[in-house]
Every structure is written in structure tokens, then in C-alpha cells.
Design an enzyme around this catalytic site. Structure first.
Site, PDB file in Angstrom:
ATOM      1  N   LYS A   1       0.836  -1.202   0.000  1.00 22.79           N
ATOM      2  CA  LYS A   1       0.000   0.000   0.000  1.00 22.79           C
ATOM      3  C   LYS A   1       0.880   1.266   0.000  1.00 22.79           C
ATOM      4  CE  LYS A   1      -4.010  -2.202   2.187  1.00 22.79           C
ATOM      5  NZ  LYS A   1      -4.899  -2.236   3.387  1.00 22.79           N
TER       6      LYS A   1
ATOM      7  N   TYR B   1     -12.293  -2.304  -3.559  1.00 26.06           N
ATOM      8  CA  TYR B   1     -12.842  -2.382  -2.207  1.00 26.06           C
ATOM      9  C   TYR B   1     -14.378  -2.291  -2.203  1.00 26.06           C
ATOM     10  CZ  TYR B   1      -8.333  -2.282   0.241  1.00 26.06           C
ATOM     11  OH  TYR B   1      -7.086  -2.599   0.753  1.00 26.06           O
TER      12      TYR B   1
ATOM     13  N   PHE C   1     -15.506   3.303   7.256  1.00 22.28           N
ATOM     14  CA  PHE C   1     -14.097   3.487   6.889  1.00 22.28           C
ATOM     15  C   PHE C   1     -13.871   3.502   5.381  1.00 22.28           C
ATOM     16  CE2 PHE C   1     -14.612  -1.123   7.643  1.00 22.28           C
ATOM     17  CZ  PHE C   1     -14.095  -1.660   6.462  1.00 22.28           C
TER      18      PHE C   1
ATOM     19  N   ARG D   1      -1.753 -14.387   3.506  1.00 21.79           N
ATOM     20  CA  ARG D   1      -2.527 -13.727   4.581  1.00 21.79           C
ATOM     21  C   ARG D   1      -1.874 -13.978   5.937  1.00 21.79           C
ATOM     22  NH1 ARG D   1      -6.959 -10.094   3.842  1.00 21.79           N
ATOM     23  NH2 ARG D   1      -8.056 -11.012   5.604  1.00 21.79           N
TER      24      ARG D   1
ATOM     25  N   THR E   1      -5.630  -7.585  10.299  1.00 20.50           N
ATOM     26  CA  THR E   1      -5.905  -6.281   9.674  1.00 20.50           C
ATOM     27  C   THR E   1      -5.385  -5.126  10.516  1.00 20.50           C
ATOM     28  OG1 THR E   1      -7.935  -7.248   8.758  1.00 20.50           O
ATOM     29  CG2 THR E   1      -7.763  -4.844   8.742  1.00 20.50           C
TER      30      THR E   1
ATOM     31  N   ARG F   1       2.453  -6.917   9.016  1.00 17.04           N
ATOM     32  CA  ARG F   1       1.760  -5.822   9.722  1.00 17.04           C
ATOM     33  C   ARG F   1       2.211  -5.735  11.171  1.00 17.04           C
ATOM     34  NH1 ARG F   1      -4.100  -7.365   7.121  1.00 17.04           N
ATOM     35  NH2 ARG F   1      -4.112  -5.920   5.352  1.00 17.04           N
TER      36      ARG F   1
ATOM     37  N   ASN G   1      -2.018   0.096   7.132  1.00 15.81           N
ATOM     38  CA  ASN G   1      -1.544  -1.247   7.480  1.00 15.81           C
ATOM     39  C   ASN G   1      -0.666  -1.906   6.413  1.00 15.81           C
ATOM     40  OD1 ASN G   1      -3.642  -1.711   5.778  1.00 15.81           O
ATOM     41  ND2 ASN G   1      -4.777  -3.071   7.137  1.00 15.81           N
TER      42      ASN G   1
ATOM     43  N   HIS H   1      -1.864  -5.257   1.353  1.00 17.73           N
ATOM     44  CA  HIS H   1      -3.136  -5.927   1.078  1.00 17.73           C
ATOM     45  C   HIS H   1      -2.872  -7.331   0.555  1.00 17.73           C
ATOM     46  CE1 HIS H   1      -6.985  -7.029  -0.695  1.00 17.73           C
ATOM     47  NE2 HIS H   1      -6.290  -7.391  -1.761  1.00 17.73           N
TER      48      HIS H   1
ATOM     49  N   GLU I   1      -9.564  -9.969  -8.010  1.00 19.71           N
ATOM     50  CA  GLU I   1      -8.598  -8.877  -7.861  1.00 19.71           C
ATOM     51  C   GLU I   1      -7.481  -8.964  -8.906  1.00 19.71           C
ATOM     52  OE1 GLU I   1      -7.556  -9.202  -3.718  1.00 19.71           O
ATOM     53  OE2 GLU I   1      -9.520  -8.486  -3.075  1.00 19.71           O
TER      54      GLU I   1
HETATM   55  P1  RTP Z   1      -7.058  -5.691   2.934  1.00 16.76           P
HETATM   56  O1  RTP Z   1      -8.358  -6.001   2.207  1.00 16.76           O
HETATM   57  O2  RTP Z   1      -6.593  -4.282   2.696  1.00 16.76           O
HETATM   58  O3  RTP Z   1      -6.017  -6.711   2.659  1.00 16.76           O
HETATM   59  O4  RTP Z   1      -7.313  -5.791   4.499  1.00 16.76           O
HETATM   60  P2  RTP Z   1      -8.099  -6.920   5.282  1.00 16.76           P
HETATM   61  O5  RTP Z   1      -8.673  -7.923   4.337  1.00 16.76           O
HETATM   62  O6  RTP Z   1      -7.215  -7.414   6.351  1.00 16.76           O
HETATM   63  O7  RTP Z   1      -9.253  -6.070   5.945  1.00 16.76           O
HETATM   64  P3  RTP Z   1     -10.665  -5.623   5.319  1.00 16.76           P
HETATM   65  O8  RTP Z   1     -11.717  -5.951   6.298  1.00 16.76           O
HETATM   66  O9  RTP Z   1     -10.814  -6.117   3.914  1.00 16.76           O
HETATM   67  O10 RTP Z   1     -10.523  -4.031   5.290  1.00 16.76           O
HETATM   68  C1  RTP Z   1      -9.910  -3.375   4.216  1.00 16.76           C
HETATM   69  C2  RTP Z   1      -9.048  -2.249   4.745  1.00 16.76           C
HETATM   70  O11 RTP Z   1      -9.857  -1.235   5.293  1.00 16.76           O
HETATM   71  C3  RTP Z   1      -9.218  -0.626   6.390  1.00 16.76           C
HETATM   72  N1  RTP Z   1     -10.063  -0.774   7.568  1.00 16.76           N
HETATM   73  N2  RTP Z   1     -10.233   0.172   8.449  1.00 16.76           N
HETATM   74  N3  RTP Z   1     -11.134   1.671  10.689  1.00 16.76           N
HETATM   75  C4  RTP Z   1     -11.538   0.436  10.552  1.00 16.76           C
HETATM   76  O12 RTP Z   1     -12.252  -0.101  11.323  1.00 16.76           O
HETATM   77  C5  RTP Z   1     -11.078  -0.311   9.373  1.00 16.76           C
HETATM   78  N4  RTP Z   1     -11.403  -1.548   9.070  1.00 16.76           N
HETATM   79  C6  RTP Z   1     -10.756  -1.839   7.923  1.00 16.76           C
HETATM   80  C7  RTP Z   1      -7.890  -1.321   6.594  1.00 16.76           C
HETATM   81  O13 RTP Z   1      -6.873  -0.544   5.949  1.00 16.76           O
HETATM   82  C8  RTP Z   1      -8.107  -2.650   5.890  1.00 16.76           C
HETATM   83  O14 RTP Z   1      -6.886  -3.183   5.426  1.00 16.76           O
HETATM   84 MG    MG Z   2      -9.819  -7.409   2.643  1.00 14.21          MG
END
Ligand code: RTP
Ligand code: MG
Length: 148
Positions: free
Chosen positions: A9, A49, A57, A85, A91, A102, A112, A115, A126
């Protein structure tokens, strides 16, 4: 062989972590099948996304991911999706296990570093969003037949 979509990122690029992150995946044994740097547009961010549209968020997330260049890659190997992962960690970097990407390099859920696709189906989606078929290279590494 399974494929996953991984992306350093904008904060990872700004903090000079690109080489370190790619190196971890390489050393693990995942094969780089595609690799490029790009600037994500708002339209592309909203597509990538899309599952988070409407969440509180979402808007900060789109601003974050479009705030500077990213490094996108396709990694290939046994259980590539879950392996990548696991190497990334949770996350929220404050909850991510020490030693994960992370957990080692992050302090904020909104910054973070990396991705990775969360399932084989989303990996396929993706990879299609970010790479044209001809950008994904099929090749053999010298080590493939006797280590991996
Ligand atoms: P990513 O898709 O970026 O790999 O991350 P992830 O699967 O671990 O988490 P995901 O639930 O898909 O969330 C995507 C990205 O959104 C941001 N986020 N912020 N403030 C919050 O509560 C919150 N929750 C998620 C994070 O940057 C996360 O990587
Ligand atoms: Mg995700």
C-alpha cells in the site's frame, strides 16, 4: 497452483518497505508471477474495495489507497492465498502477531502497509482487476522441481 493478489500500500512504498516485503514472500517460496507499480484511481479503488462500500471506513480507505503509488503483484504457490494472509498478519497491526508484516511494520489499522486477497475467489477477481492476462508470466524457477 494457487494464485493470490498482494499489494504494498502507499505507506509501504513511502516507508521504503517494498524490497523487504517482496523479499519475505520470495524467501518463503512463493513465486512472483506478475509485478508492477501503479497509481490507483478512485474508480479502481472503489471497484477493488467494493465489498466495503457504505462502511464508515470506506471513504478514508479510498483516500488512503489512492494517496500514492502502490506495488501490485501476483504470487503463486501452495495455498498461496492463506499463506500470504498468514504472513501479513491481522488487519489491525496492533493485533497482528509479532513477526508478521503488519505486526512488524504497522501501528494503525488505516495504515496497514499491505493488502492480500482473503479467498481464492476474491484473488481471481482482484488479479483480473489489476492485471491483463499477458502480464502474468508462466515460467519455471531452477528450484521448483526439488524444493517447492
Ligand atoms: P485488505 O483487504 O486491505 O487486505 O485488508 P483486510 O482484508 O485485512 O481487511 P478488510 O476488512 O478487507 O478491510 C480493508 C481495509 O480497510 C481498512 N479498515 N479500516 N477503521 C476500521 O475499522 C477499518 N477496518 C478496515 C484497513 O486498511 C483494511 O486493510
Ligand atoms: Mg480485505
Amino acid at each position: 497452483m494457487e494464485r493470490t493478489y498482494v499489494m504494498v500500500k502507499p505507506d509501504g512504498v513511502q516507508r521504503n518497505l517494498v524490497g523487504e516485503i517482496i523479499s519475505r514472500f520470495e524467501k518463503k517460496g512463493l513465486k512472483i508471477a506478475a509485478l508492477k507499480m501503479l497509481q490507483i484511481t478512485r474508480e479502481l479503488a472503489e471497484r477493488h474495495y467494493g465489498e466495503h462500500k457504505g462502511k464508515p471506513f470506506f471513504e478514508p480507505l479510498v483516500e488512503y489507497i489512492t494517496s500514492g503509488p502502490v506495488v501490485a503483484m501476483v504470487l503463486e504457490g501452495k495455498d498461496a492465498v492463506s499463506t500470504a494472509r498468514d504472513m501479513m498478519g491481522a488487519t489491525n497491526p496492533l493485533k497482528a502477531a509479532p513477526g508478521t508484516i503488519r505486526g512488524t511494520f504497522g501501528m494503525d489499522i488505516g495504515r496497514n502497509v499491505i493488502h492480500g486477497s482473503d479467498a481464492v475467489e476474491s484473488a481471481g477477481r482482484e488479479i483480473n482487476i489489476f492485471f491483463a492476462p499477458e502480464e502474468i508470466i508462466e515460467y519455471k524457477r531452477a528450484t521448483d522441481s526439488w524444493i517447492y
